[in-house]
Design a protein around this motif. Sequence first.
Motif, mmCIF file in Angstrom:
data_model
loop_
_atom_site.group_PDB
_atom_site.id
_atom_site.type_symbol
_atom_site.label_atom_id
_atom_site.label_comp_id
_atom_site.label_asym_id
_atom_site.label_seq_id
_atom_site.Cartn_x
_atom_site.Cartn_y
_atom_site.Cartn_z
ATOM 1 N N ILE A 1 0.868 -1.179 0.000
ATOM 2 C CA ILE A 1 0.000 0.000 0.000
ATOM 3 C C ILE A 1 0.902 1.225 0.000
ATOM 4 C CG2 ILE A 1 -1.807 1.268 1.228
ATOM 5 C CD1 ILE A 1 -2.555 -1.365 2.616
ATOM 6 N N TYR A 2 0.649 2.140 -0.933
ATOM 7 C CA TYR A 2 1.425 3.367 -1.039
ATOM 8 C C TYR A 2 0.491 4.569 -0.944
ATOM 9 C CZ TYR A 2 5.106 0.356 -3.028
ATOM 10 O OH TYR A 2 6.041 -0.618 -3.237
ATOM 11 N N ASP A 3 1.060 5.726 -0.572
ATOM 12 C CA ASP A 3 0.253 6.947 -0.530
ATOM 13 C C ASP A 3 0.565 7.884 -1.691
ATOM 14 O OD1 ASP A 3 2.733 7.960 0.124
ATOM 15 O OD2 ASP A 3 2.101 8.908 2.009
ATOM 16 N N ASP A 4 1.294 7.383 -2.698
ATOM 17 C CA ASP A 4 1.679 8.199 -3.854
ATOM 18 C C ASP A 4 1.533 7.339 -5.107
ATOM 19 O OD1 ASP A 4 3.222 9.495 -5.936
ATOM 20 O OD2 ASP A 4 4.206 10.679 -4.364
ATOM 21 N N GLN A 5 0.785 7.853 -6.086
ATOM 22 C CA GLN A 5 0.552 7.060 -7.307
ATOM 23 C C GLN A 5 1.834 6.745 -8.055
ATOM 24 O OE1 GLN A 5 -2.831 6.927 -9.908
ATOM 25 N NE2 GLN A 5 -3.476 8.935 -9.131
ATOM 26 N N ARG A 6 2.835 7.621 -7.948
ATOM 27 C CA ARG A 6 4.090 7.353 -8.650
ATOM 28 C C ARG A 6 4.748 6.082 -8.120
ATOM 29 N NH1 ARG A 6 6.707 12.989 -7.328
ATOM 30 N NH2 ARG A 6 5.527 12.506 -5.446
ATOM 31 N N LEU A 7 4.587 5.813 -6.830
ATOM 32 C CA LEU A 7 5.155 4.600 -6.249
ATOM 33 C C LEU A 7 4.341 3.371 -6.635
ATOM 34 C CD1 LEU A 7 6.060 6.005 -2.720
ATOM 35 C CD2 LEU A 7 7.573 5.641 -4.672
#
Length: 297
Positions: free
Chosen positions: A218-224
């Motif tokens: 789970i990430y909080d940035d779409q780039r990741l």
Amino acid sequence: MPRIPSLKLLMGFEAAARLGNFSRAASELNLSQSAISHQIQQLEEQLGQPLFRRIGRGVELTVAGKVLQRSVLRSMETLRSGLGRIATYLDPGLVVLVCPASLLHGWLQPRLEQLQQALPDLCPLLSTDESARYVDEIDVDMTIGARPLQQPGLFEVPFLQDEWVTVCSPALAAQLDGVPQAKRHLHTGVIYLEENLTSESNAPIFREQLSSYRTNAIYDDQRLVLDAALRGRGIACLSSLVAQGSIDQGELVTLADYPRLPGTTWWLSRVAGPSRSPIVTQMFEWLLSQGNHSAAG
């Protein structure tokens, strides 16, 4: 606290110290030798220290002079660096655009070469500082945002219509090819964007088709999320605009048997009426044309 000598005196000192000769320093600075000698004398009087001693036809630094030279050189390098940075902001082709990082990374960045071919004199300053939400033609020429700024005196238009798509790497897509959707969760997991876990807009994908998949990250940035999908870490639900460059390059595959859900409507804003520079208007119109092209595509 000692009074800082004037820049004129320090520049005369720096030239004399570097060249070891008052005459050559005067020539470099387009001054007379007596003017340089007078500047050095003033500087020595202010500091209460001799800075040079004569040797033959030239001069050499005293211990105090060497200490001052090191300080002056560091200060002048800092000043030159600062002036160089300021010069960038005086470029007549400079246009400042504030844009969300994910949209800049996924949609605009792949188009920058095309933009600068269309506008060779353009020097884009692309900022992701979304706290800069005021278009004033001094700090910000235009913005791309998820809603109109509703600032008086702005021209604002719907620019791009986003949507959520489910993607994965080509290798993973080949592995899933022919596997019934009900059994795909046995072969891979899902990479989540944190906001997707609570968003109602794309909840059907996560509560239905993807509910049986294990969570890989789970990430909080779409780039990741995009980077993880490119690395084959699992399937991901991404903004089509963020993923588009990678899809166009064949680095990601859209999984067609998952729904495409409506996403953000992005707005483009600039000052209404004539812009401060024709190139601001030209970049604005180029962006609009690219938005229309994306919509047609």
